[in-house]
Design a protein around this motif. Sequence first.
Motif, PDB file in Angstrom:
ATOM      1  N   SER A 276       0.862  -1.184  -0.037  1.00 19.10           N
ATOM      2  CA  SER A 276      -0.029  -0.062   0.098  1.00 19.10           C
ATOM      3  C   SER A 276       0.742   1.069  -0.010  1.00 19.10           C
ATOM      4  CB  SER A 276      -0.962   0.047   1.272  1.00 19.10           C
ATOM      5  OG  SER A 276      -0.150   0.002   2.520  1.00 19.10           O
ATOM      6  N   SER A 277       2.179   0.973  -0.197  1.00 20.72           N
ATOM      7  CA  SER A 277       3.025   2.150  -0.191  1.00 20.72           C
ATOM      8  C   SER A 277       4.123   1.766  -1.274  1.00 20.72           C
ATOM      9  CB  SER A 277       3.697   2.543   1.202  1.00 20.72           C
ATOM     10  OG  SER A 277       4.296   1.792   1.668  1.00 20.72           O
ATOM     11  N   ALA A 278       4.588   2.935  -1.823  1.00 24.21           N
ATOM     12  CA  ALA A 278       5.758   2.659  -2.862  1.00 24.21           C
ATOM     13  C   ALA A 278       6.705   3.859  -2.958  1.00 24.21           C
ATOM     14  CB  ALA A 278       5.250   2.379  -4.302  1.00 24.21           C
ATOM     15  N   ALA A 279       8.084   3.318  -3.214  1.00 21.46           N
ATOM     16  CA  ALA A 279       9.006   4.419  -3.425  1.00 21.46           C
ATOM     17  C   ALA A 279       9.644   4.106  -4.829  1.00 21.46           C
ATOM     18  CB  ALA A 279      10.083   4.163  -2.408  1.00 21.46           C
ATOM     19  N   VAL A 280       9.896   5.175  -5.613  1.00 27.42           N
ATOM     20  CA  VAL A 280      10.575   5.286  -6.851  1.00 27.42           C
ATOM     21  C   VAL A 280      11.826   6.014  -7.087  1.00 27.42           C
ATOM     22  CG1 VAL A 280       8.014   4.671  -8.159  1.00 27.42           C
ATOM     23  CG2 VAL A 280       9.248   6.981  -7.880  1.00 27.42           C
ATOM     24  N   LEU A 281      12.705   5.297  -7.810  1.00 27.98           N
ATOM     25  CA  LEU A 281      13.655   6.086  -8.189  1.00 27.98           C
ATOM     26  C   LEU A 281      14.178   5.933  -9.595  1.00 27.98           C
ATOM     27  CD1 LEU A 281      14.991   4.449  -5.291  1.00 27.98           C
ATOM     28  CD2 LEU A 281      15.842   6.675  -5.430  1.00 27.98           C
ATOM     29  N   PRO A 282      14.132   7.017 -10.536  1.00 23.22           N
ATOM     30  CA  PRO A 282      14.550   6.770 -12.131  1.00 23.22           C
ATOM     31  C   PRO A 282      15.797   6.412 -12.083  1.00 23.22           C
ATOM     32  CG  PRO A 282      14.222   8.904 -11.495  1.00 23.22           C
ATOM     33  CD  PRO A 282      13.859   8.448 -10.071  1.00 23.22           C
ATOM     34  N   GLY A 283      15.962   5.398 -13.484  1.00 27.81           N
ATOM     35  CA  GLY A 283      17.520   4.986 -13.670  1.00 27.81           C
ATOM     36  C   GLY A 283      17.575   3.916 -12.563  1.00 27.81           C
ATOM     37  N   ALA A 284      19.031   4.134 -12.341  1.00 26.45           N
ATOM     38  CA  ALA A 284      19.846   3.029 -11.344  1.00 26.45           C
ATOM     39  C   ALA A 284      19.613   3.477  -9.790  1.00 26.45           C
ATOM     40  CB  ALA A 284      21.271   2.723 -11.749  1.00 26.45           C
ATOM     41  N   GLY A 285      18.709   2.910  -9.112  1.00 27.00           N
ATOM     42  CA  GLY A 285      18.336   3.367  -7.797  1.00 27.00           C
ATOM     43  C   GLY A 285      18.678   2.366  -6.702  1.00 27.00           C
ATOM     44  N   GLY A 286      19.549   1.465  -6.876  1.00 23.33           N
ATOM     45  CA  GLY A 286      19.747   0.428  -6.225  1.00 23.33           C
ATOM     46  C   GLY A 286      20.507   0.861  -4.636  1.00 23.33           C
ATOM     47  N   ASP A 287      21.200   1.889  -4.935  1.00 24.22           N
ATOM     48  CA  ASP A 287      22.166   2.481  -3.871  1.00 24.22           C
ATOM     49  C   ASP A 287      21.059   3.216  -2.828  1.00 24.22           C
ATOM     50  OD1 ASP A 287      24.534   1.596  -5.013  1.00 24.22           O
ATOM     51  OD2 ASP A 287      25.019   3.658  -5.740  1.00 24.22           O
ATOM     52  N   PHE A 288      20.085   3.405  -3.044  1.00 27.64           N
ATOM     53  CA  PHE A 288      18.974   4.190  -2.461  1.00 27.64           C
ATOM     54  C   PHE A 288      17.824   3.215  -1.772  1.00 27.64           C
ATOM     55  CE2 PHE A 288      21.072   7.496  -4.919  1.00 27.64           C
ATOM     56  CZ  PHE A 288      21.417   8.619  -4.008  1.00 27.64           C
ATOM     57  N   THR A 290      17.652   1.090   0.538  1.00 27.29           N
ATOM     58  CA  THR A 290      17.292   0.875   2.042  1.00 27.29           C
ATOM     59  C   THR A 290      16.941   2.453   2.596  1.00 27.29           C
ATOM     60  OG1 THR A 290      19.623   1.357   2.474  1.00 27.29           O
ATOM     61  CG2 THR A 290      19.016  -1.167   2.297  1.00 27.29           C
ATOM     62  N   ALA A 291      17.105   3.348   1.993  1.00 27.34           N
ATOM     63  CA  ALA A 291      16.506   4.669   2.512  1.00 27.34           C
ATOM     64  C   ALA A 291      15.079   4.763   2.282  1.00 27.34           C
ATOM     65  CB  ALA A 291      17.255   5.980   1.800  1.00 27.34           C
ATOM     66  N   ALA A 292      14.489   3.934   1.580  1.00 29.77           N
ATOM     67  CA  ALA A 292      12.991   4.124   1.248  1.00 29.77           C
ATOM     68  C   ALA A 292      12.087   3.799   2.450  1.00 29.77           C
ATOM     69  CB  ALA A 292      12.409   3.392  -0.052  1.00 29.77           C
ATOM     70  N   ALA A 293      11.078   4.347   2.728  1.00 27.22           N
ATOM     71  CA  ALA A 293       9.989   3.834   3.926  1.00 27.22           C
ATOM     72  C   ALA A 293       8.601   3.439   2.990  1.00 27.22           C
ATOM     73  CB  ALA A 293       9.822   5.036   4.875  1.00 27.22           C
ATOM     74  N   ALA A 294       9.016   2.492   2.534  1.00 25.08           N
ATOM     75  CA  ALA A 294       7.825   1.923   1.430  1.00 25.08           C
ATOM     76  C   ALA A 294       7.880   0.636   1.363  1.00 25.08           C
ATOM     77  CB  ALA A 294       7.940   2.398   0.282  1.00 25.08           C
ATOM     78  N   ASP A 295       6.476  -0.225   1.196  1.00 22.20           N
ATOM     79  CA  ASP A 295       6.256  -1.679   1.177  1.00 22.20           C
ATOM     80  C   ASP A 295       7.327  -2.139  -0.140  1.00 22.20           C
ATOM     81  OD1 ASP A 295       4.707  -1.679   3.377  1.00 22.20           O
ATOM     82  OD2 ASP A 295       2.870  -1.498   1.820  1.00 22.20           O
ATOM     83  N   VAL A 296       7.426  -1.303  -1.112  1.00 21.88           N
ATOM     84  CA  VAL A 296       7.985  -1.763  -2.453  1.00 21.88           C
ATOM     85  C   VAL A 296       8.728  -0.634  -3.036  1.00 21.88           C
ATOM     86  CG1 VAL A 296       5.758  -1.301  -3.881  1.00 21.88           C
ATOM     87  CG2 VAL A 296       7.575  -2.792  -4.669  1.00 21.88           C
ATOM     88  N   VAL A 297       9.983  -0.935  -3.463  1.00 16.71           N
ATOM     89  CA  VAL A 297      10.728   0.116  -4.384  1.00 16.71           C
ATOM     90  C   VAL A 297      10.757  -0.361  -5.644  1.00 16.71           C
ATOM     91  CG1 VAL A 297      13.161   1.358  -4.682  1.00 16.71           C
ATOM     92  CG2 VAL A 297      12.213   0.705  -2.401  1.00 16.71           C
ATOM     93  N   ILE A 298      10.410   0.831  -6.534  1.00 15.72           N
ATOM     94  CA  ILE A 298      10.533   0.644  -8.004  1.00 15.72           C
ATOM     95  C   ILE A 298      11.623   1.324  -8.634  1.00 15.72           C
ATOM     96  CG2 ILE A 298       8.855   0.740 -10.106  1.00 15.72           C
ATOM     97  CD1 ILE A 298       6.719   0.975  -8.039  1.00 15.72           C
ATOM     98  N   THR A 299      12.486   0.611  -9.441  1.00 17.76           N
ATOM     99  CA  THR A 299      13.655   1.287  -9.832  1.00 17.76           C
ATOM    100  C   THR A 299      14.348   0.573 -11.108  1.00 17.76           C
ATOM    101  OG1 THR A 299      15.554   2.382  -9.383  1.00 17.76           O
ATOM    102  CG2 THR A 299      15.479   0.602  -7.930  1.00 17.76           C
ATOM    103  N   GLY A 300      15.407   0.623 -11.527  1.00 16.73           N
ATOM    104  CA  GLY A 300      16.457   0.020 -12.509  1.00 16.73           C
ATOM    105  C   GLY A 300      17.445  -0.475 -12.136  1.00 16.73           C
ATOM    106  N   ASP A 301      18.080  -1.486 -12.668  1.00 18.10           N
ATOM    107  CA  ASP A 301      19.460  -1.950 -12.629  1.00 18.10           C
ATOM    108  C   ASP A 301      19.766  -2.311 -11.252  1.00 18.10           C
ATOM    109  OD1 ASP A 301      19.611  -1.208 -15.300  1.00 18.10           O
ATOM    110  OD2 ASP A 301      21.046   0.631 -14.680  1.00 18.10           O
ATOM    111  N   VAL A 302      18.942  -2.983 -10.406  1.00 20.63           N
ATOM    112  CA  VAL A 302      19.263  -3.470  -9.277  1.00 20.63           C
ATOM    113  C   VAL A 302      20.018  -4.707  -9.047  1.00 20.63           C
ATOM    114  CG1 VAL A 302      18.133  -4.508  -7.220  1.00 20.63           C
ATOM    115  CG2 VAL A 302      16.935  -2.605  -8.386  1.00 20.63           C
ATOM    116  N   ARG A 303      21.099  -4.580  -8.378  1.00 16.94           N
ATOM    117  CA  ARG A 303      22.065  -5.754  -8.177  1.00 16.94           C
ATOM    118  C   ARG A 303      21.666  -6.857  -7.344  1.00 16.94           C
ATOM    119  NH1 ARG A 303      25.237  -1.186  -8.503  1.00 16.94           N
ATOM    120  NH2 ARG A 303      25.460  -1.021  -6.273  1.00 16.94           N
ATOM    121  N   HIS A 304      22.173  -7.901  -7.309  1.00 13.64           N
ATOM    122  CA  HIS A 304      21.628  -9.204  -6.471  1.00 13.64           C
ATOM    123  C   HIS A 304      21.459  -8.574  -4.922  1.00 13.64           C
ATOM    124  CE1 HIS A 304      21.679 -13.158  -5.477  1.00 13.64           C
ATOM    125  NE2 HIS A 304      22.457 -13.189  -4.535  1.00 13.64           N
ATOM    126  N   HIS A 305      22.856  -8.309  -4.596  1.00 11.18           N
ATOM    127  CA  HIS A 305      22.953  -7.801  -3.030  1.00 11.18           C
ATOM    128  C   HIS A 305      22.044  -6.828  -2.624  1.00 11.18           C
ATOM    129  CE1 HIS A 305      26.028 -10.999  -2.914  1.00 11.18           C
ATOM    130  NE2 HIS A 305      26.756 -10.421  -3.822  1.00 11.18           N
TER     131      HIS A 305
END
Length: 356
Positions: A276-288, A290-305
């Motif tokens: 019921s909550s989401a966070a978004v980061l355009p492009g490659a947002g994997g570094d951020f 853990t900074a999100a306060a949401a149920d799901v993060v939507i971004t690109g280029d997420v690495r395995h770890h």
Amino acid sequence: MTDIDDILAALDEVAPFDRAIGWDVVGLAVGDSTADVDTVAVCHDATGPVVDAAIAAGVGLLITYHPLLFRPTRRFTSGPDAAGRAFRLAAAGVAVGTVHTAFDVAPGGAADALAAAVGIVGPSGFGPMWGGDSAKVVAFVPAEAADAVAAAMADAGGGTIGNYSSCSFRSEGVGNYTAGPGANPTVGSQGANTLDEVRLEMNAPAGSVDAVVAALVAAHPYEEPTYDVYDRRGDAAMLGRQGPIASVTLGDLAAAIAETLTCAPRVAGDMNRSVSSAAVLPGAGGDFITAAAADVVITGDVRHHEARLAMESGTAVIDAGHAATERPGVRALYAAVSQIAETVDLTAVDADPWGR
């Protein structure tokens, strides 16, 4: 017809270039800023097919979302690489300007456009993106001279934060000094003195610090002006957006994003989980993530770890791809530029290396 300087100045008001992250390359990259242009084109990346289309359209300025000349180059010759494409554009009289992370963080820019596309209601920012090197210049001045000193510092390049200028902070205090035999104090006399002063603080980009200090000294009434210069980090713009969305399962949200962003997302998390909550980061947002306060993060280029770390903290991840998460922002960029000048839409030309 207008000149490139005017177009970029108008774009700078929409997405101030000084809000870009410190390592980014924004503003005019190729061309003569004083040249007149009739038509501007907007693209996602200045790839070979985009360069062909821009030259064929006879545009005078190509606004790219991603930088064309991102890495330093030792040669500026013809060829298929970035320097070769820049050479072709320059030879054809096409200038190149870039917005990238300055537009990511801007109101109505790429982050806001992605948040709207996935249905976030009343988004707030997260994920500080620090700009270029800067300093805090602090002066101690008599109250009656504070306005004049601040104005001189601002005219030299100090006190700008985004679309705001002449920004300063002032606090009152007491200055103490002893004027020696060779001194000629502007205020007070030989010997010990106490007087009311103002502590005047103003930020300055690293490249303007010397000019700001010189202006401070010239405008200051004291024989020996007192000032300090501190390295600083501040005024970060926020790269991400987060907020509530209509409650839905993670699987259904991923399916909706696949259709909305025209992509084939990867999903890390329980597909039957309600979010019921989401966070978004355009492009490659994997570094951020853990900074999100949401149920799901939507971004690109997420690495395995990065995906593992998110799941361990209870956050699902939808990796919709780098280009796909930037696509709403690129459309917003075209809309913004088309309000400034006659604009050719090249945003769909060779827009995704994965062909989606």
